[in-house]
Design a protein around this motif. Structure first.
Motif, PDB file in Angstrom:
ATOM      1  N   LYS A 137      -5.065   4.900   4.607  1.00 31.15           N
ATOM      2  CA  LYS A 137      -6.104   5.806   5.095  1.00 31.15           C
ATOM      3  C   LYS A 137      -5.944   7.200   4.491  1.00 31.15           C
ATOM      4  CE  LYS A 137      -7.256   3.851   9.637  1.00 31.15           C
ATOM      5  NZ  LYS A 137      -7.174   4.082  11.114  1.00 31.15           N
ATOM      6  N   ARG A 138      -4.706   7.609   4.253  1.00 31.90           N
ATOM      7  CA  ARG A 138      -4.447   8.964   3.746  1.00 31.90           C
ATOM      8  C   ARG A 138      -4.593   9.040   2.231  1.00 31.90           C
ATOM      9  NH1 ARG A 138      -0.024   8.803   7.472  1.00 31.90           N
ATOM     10  NH2 ARG A 138       1.503   8.840   5.790  1.00 31.90           N
ATOM     11  N   SER A 139      -4.067   8.028   1.543  1.00 35.21           N
ATOM     12  CA  SER A 139      -4.176   8.013   0.077  1.00 35.21           C
ATOM     13  C   SER A 139      -4.046   6.568  -0.402  1.00 35.21           C
ATOM     14  CB  SER A 139      -3.083   8.878  -0.570  1.00 35.21           C
ATOM     15  OG  SER A 139      -1.798   8.390  -0.256  1.00 35.21           O
ATOM     16  N   TRP A 140      -4.885   6.189  -1.335  1.00 35.83           N
ATOM     17  CA  TRP A 140      -4.922   4.806  -1.786  1.00 35.83           C
ATOM     18  C   TRP A 140      -3.857   4.556  -2.845  1.00 35.83           C
ATOM     19  CZ3 TRP A 140      -7.146   0.617   0.147  1.00 35.83           C
ATOM     20  CH2 TRP A 140      -7.123  -0.551  -0.625  1.00 35.83           C
ATOM     21  N   TYR A 141      -3.023   3.544  -2.587  1.00 36.72           N
ATOM     22  CA  TYR A 141      -2.053   3.091  -3.592  1.00 36.72           C
ATOM     23  C   TYR A 141      -1.955   1.583  -3.469  1.00 36.72           C
ATOM     24  CZ  TYR A 141       2.229   2.199  -6.157  1.00 36.72           C
ATOM     25  OH  TYR A 141       3.139   1.692  -7.053  1.00 36.72           O
ATOM     26  N   TRP A 142      -2.271   0.870  -4.548  1.00 35.88           N
ATOM     27  CA  TRP A 142      -2.215  -0.585  -4.503  1.00 35.88           C
ATOM     28  C   TRP A 142      -1.941  -1.084  -5.919  1.00 35.88           C
ATOM     29  CZ3 TRP A 142      -2.421  -3.420  -0.050  1.00 35.88           C
ATOM     30  CH2 TRP A 142      -2.466  -4.818  -0.186  1.00 35.88           C
ATOM     31  N   SER A 143      -0.690  -1.419  -6.191  1.00 37.65           N
ATOM     32  CA  SER A 143      -0.312  -1.849  -7.538  1.00 37.65           C
ATOM     33  C   SER A 143      -0.633  -3.326  -7.744  1.00 37.65           C
ATOM     34  CB  SER A 143       1.184  -1.608  -7.753  1.00 37.65           C
ATOM     35  OG  SER A 143       1.937  -2.531  -6.975  1.00 37.65           O
ATOM     36  N   GLN A 144      -0.526  -3.771  -8.985  1.00 41.91           N
ATOM     37  CA  GLN A 144      -0.756  -5.184  -9.291  1.00 41.91           C
ATOM     38  C   GLN A 144       0.263  -6.067  -8.561  1.00 41.91           C
ATOM     39  OE1 GLN A 144      -3.283  -6.675 -11.046  1.00 41.91           O
ATOM     40  NE2 GLN A 144      -2.358  -8.541 -10.201  1.00 41.91           N
ATOM     41  N   GLY A 158       0.813  -1.214   0.000  1.00 40.32           N
ATOM     42  CA  GLY A 158       0.000   0.000   0.000  1.00 40.32           C
ATOM     43  C   GLY A 158       0.839   1.253   0.000  1.00 40.32           C
ATOM     44  N   THR A 159       2.148   1.097  -0.100  1.00 42.10           N
ATOM     45  CA  THR A 159       3.052   2.249  -0.184  1.00 42.10           C
ATOM     46  C   THR A 159       3.924   2.112  -1.430  1.00 42.10           C
ATOM     47  OG1 THR A 159       4.919   1.261   1.020  1.00 42.10           O
ATOM     48  CG2 THR A 159       3.175   2.273   2.335  1.00 42.10           C
ATOM     49  N   ARG A 160       4.355   3.235  -1.941  1.00 42.01           N
ATOM     50  CA  ARG A 160       5.213   3.222  -3.131  1.00 42.01           C
ATOM     51  C   ARG A 160       6.614   2.714  -2.816  1.00 42.01           C
ATOM     52  NH1 ARG A 160       2.636   5.879  -7.251  1.00 42.01           N
ATOM     53  NH2 ARG A 160       0.813   7.108  -6.602  1.00 42.01           N
ATOM     54  N   GLY A 161       7.003   2.777  -1.535  1.00 42.82           N
ATOM     55  CA  GLY A 161       8.337   2.322  -1.161  1.00 42.82           C
ATOM     56  C   GLY A 161       8.456   0.819  -1.020  1.00 42.82           C
ATOM     57  N   CYS A 162       7.339   0.105  -1.033  1.00 44.22           N
ATOM     58  CA  CYS A 162       7.347  -1.349  -0.888  1.00 44.22           C
ATOM     59  C   CYS A 162       8.085  -1.996  -2.066  1.00 44.22           C
ATOM     60  CB  CYS A 162       5.911  -1.863  -0.823  1.00 44.22           C
ATOM     61  SG  CYS A 162       5.753  -3.651  -0.940  1.00 44.22           S
ATOM     62  N   HIS A 183       1.499  -5.555  -5.643  1.00 44.88           N
ATOM     63  CA  HIS A 183       1.066  -5.703  -4.254  1.00 44.88           C
ATOM     64  C   HIS A 183       0.000  -6.783  -4.146  1.00 44.88           C
ATOM     65  CE1 HIS A 183       2.515  -1.446  -2.878  1.00 44.88           C
ATOM     66  NE2 HIS A 183       3.372  -2.049  -3.678  1.00 44.88           N
ATOM     67  N   ASN A 184      -0.927  -6.768  -5.109  1.00 44.99           N
ATOM     68  CA  ASN A 184      -1.952  -7.801  -5.138  1.00 44.99           C
ATOM     69  C   ASN A 184      -1.331  -9.181  -5.364  1.00 44.99           C
ATOM     70  OD1 ASN A 184      -4.908  -8.171  -5.062  1.00 44.99           O
ATOM     71  ND2 ASN A 184      -4.603  -9.054  -7.085  1.00 44.99           N
ATOM     72  N   ASP A 185      -0.304  -9.242  -6.202  1.00 44.27           N
ATOM     73  CA  ASP A 185       0.374 -10.508  -6.490  1.00 44.27           C
ATOM     74  C   ASP A 185       1.046 -11.070  -5.244  1.00 44.27           C
ATOM     75  OD1 ASP A 185      -0.430 -10.295  -9.109  1.00 44.27           O
ATOM     76  OD2 ASP A 185       1.489  -9.524  -9.840  1.00 44.27           O
ATOM     77  N   VAL A 186       1.599 -10.186  -4.386  1.00 37.85           N
ATOM     78  CA  VAL A 186       2.223 -10.643  -3.147  1.00 37.85           C
ATOM     79  C   VAL A 186       1.185 -11.334  -2.263  1.00 37.85           C
ATOM     80  CG1 VAL A 186       3.252  -9.881  -0.959  1.00 37.85           C
ATOM     81  CG2 VAL A 186       4.102  -8.960  -3.117  1.00 37.85           C
ATOM     82  N   VAL A 187       0.010 -10.719  -2.131  1.00 37.94           N
ATOM     83  CA  VAL A 187      -1.054 -11.304  -1.317  1.00 37.94           C
ATOM     84  C   VAL A 187      -1.479 -12.653  -1.889  1.00 37.94           C
ATOM     85  CG1 VAL A 187      -3.437 -11.034  -0.521  1.00 37.94           C
ATOM     86  CG2 VAL A 187      -1.880  -9.070  -0.518  1.00 37.94           C
TER      87      VAL A 187
END
Length: 274
Positions: free
Chosen positions: A55-62, A21-25, A64-68
């Motif tokens: 909560k502050r700003s939504w960021y969820w790349s593909q 959920g963060t760009r630094g991930c 990130h979804n792949d990790v889950v």
């Protein structure tokens, strides 16, 4: 190293501070790591999802979804997955004792190693005075940390273009600041003290983004590091030996190369640098 790495299977894998959920991930590096490393039991030691940032700003790349999805797939294939939430995914503490599919959610856990040692598994924010008693200050610090990570992203784009592996500017800066070094030392003492209090032989934690394997007054201290700065995970081999793996290059399968640098468990009183 341009060759594709060999798949490895461990008794236990400990991962923390992914901050989905963060760009630094560093989700691509974590995905690459999970392709070649598997375990009977996987502990997610907190801050896997960054609820504060979402909560502050939504960021969820593909990615990130792949990790889950990759983690859930490991559960479906038979791995036991235990999730001990941290401060950034504290919303999950409302669900302690429950299961999400194949994932157990618990505040802490006691892990028994193959050689019979008992390890307390806990994120560690419970022993961070700032997080516990001045959350506004922790949130301010998080904002400054994000700024450092944004700069870190630019630095690593240039390094990647030049053919160099991932390197953390923020982690380097942290170890150059005396107060940060003192905080790390106090944190390690507090967590080892808690392990002793509950009758454990050691502790596995995360939170401070500083991978380490060390002996503290007879208590084994293991910090898994993170997947924002150091890109590290803690593994237990089938004989009970513990090791930190650093994964700072993508494998050939991911169009780059793989680099895993082991940090072996030291003899009592010794220290393994992250």
């Amino acid at each position: 190293m341009s060759e594709q790495p060999e798949a490895r299977h461990f008794r236990t894998l400990f991962i923390s501070d992914v901050h989905l959920g963060t760009r630094g991930c560093q989700s691509e590096l974590l995905l690459d790591f999970m392709r070649y490393n598997d375990a009977e039991t996987i502990y997610l030691v907190g801050d896997i999802i960054d609820g504060w940032r979402l909560k502050r700003s939504w960021y969820w790349s593909q990615a990130h979804n792949d990790v889950v999805q990759k983690m859930l797939r490991k559960g479906r294939k038979g791995a036991r997955i235990v999730y001990t939430p941290g401060n950034h995914d504290e919303f999950l503490r409302s669900y302690l004792g429950t299961h999400f599919g194949d994932v157990e959610v618990t505040d802490t856990a006691i892990h028994e190693t193959a050689d019979g040692r008992k390890l307390l598994v806990i994120h560690g924010d419970q022993f961070d005075v700032v997080v516990r008693h001045a959350k506004w200050l922790a949130l301010l610090g998080d904002w400054a940390y994000v700024a450092a990570l944004n700069l870190n992203t630019v630095v690593n784009k240039v390094r990647r273009w030049l053919g160099f592996p991932y390197w953390s500017l923020s982690a380097w800066g942290k170890l150059k600041v005396k107060n940060a070094v003192n905080f790390i030392g106090a944190f390690e003492q507090a967590l080892s003290g808690e392990a002793r209090r509950v009758g454990a032989d050691g502790v596995v934690c995360g939170h401070i983004h500083h991978a380490a394997v060390r002996d503290i007054d007879g208590i084994a201290y293991y910090n898994t590091g993170d997947w924002v700065e150091s890109c590290t995970a803690l593994v237990e081999h089938h004989d009970g030996r513990m090791e930190i793996l650093r994964w700072t290059r993508l494998s050939a399968r991911s169009a780059a190369s793989d680099l895993a640098e082991p940090v072996s468990e030291p003899a009592p009183g010794a220290q393994a640098a992250a």
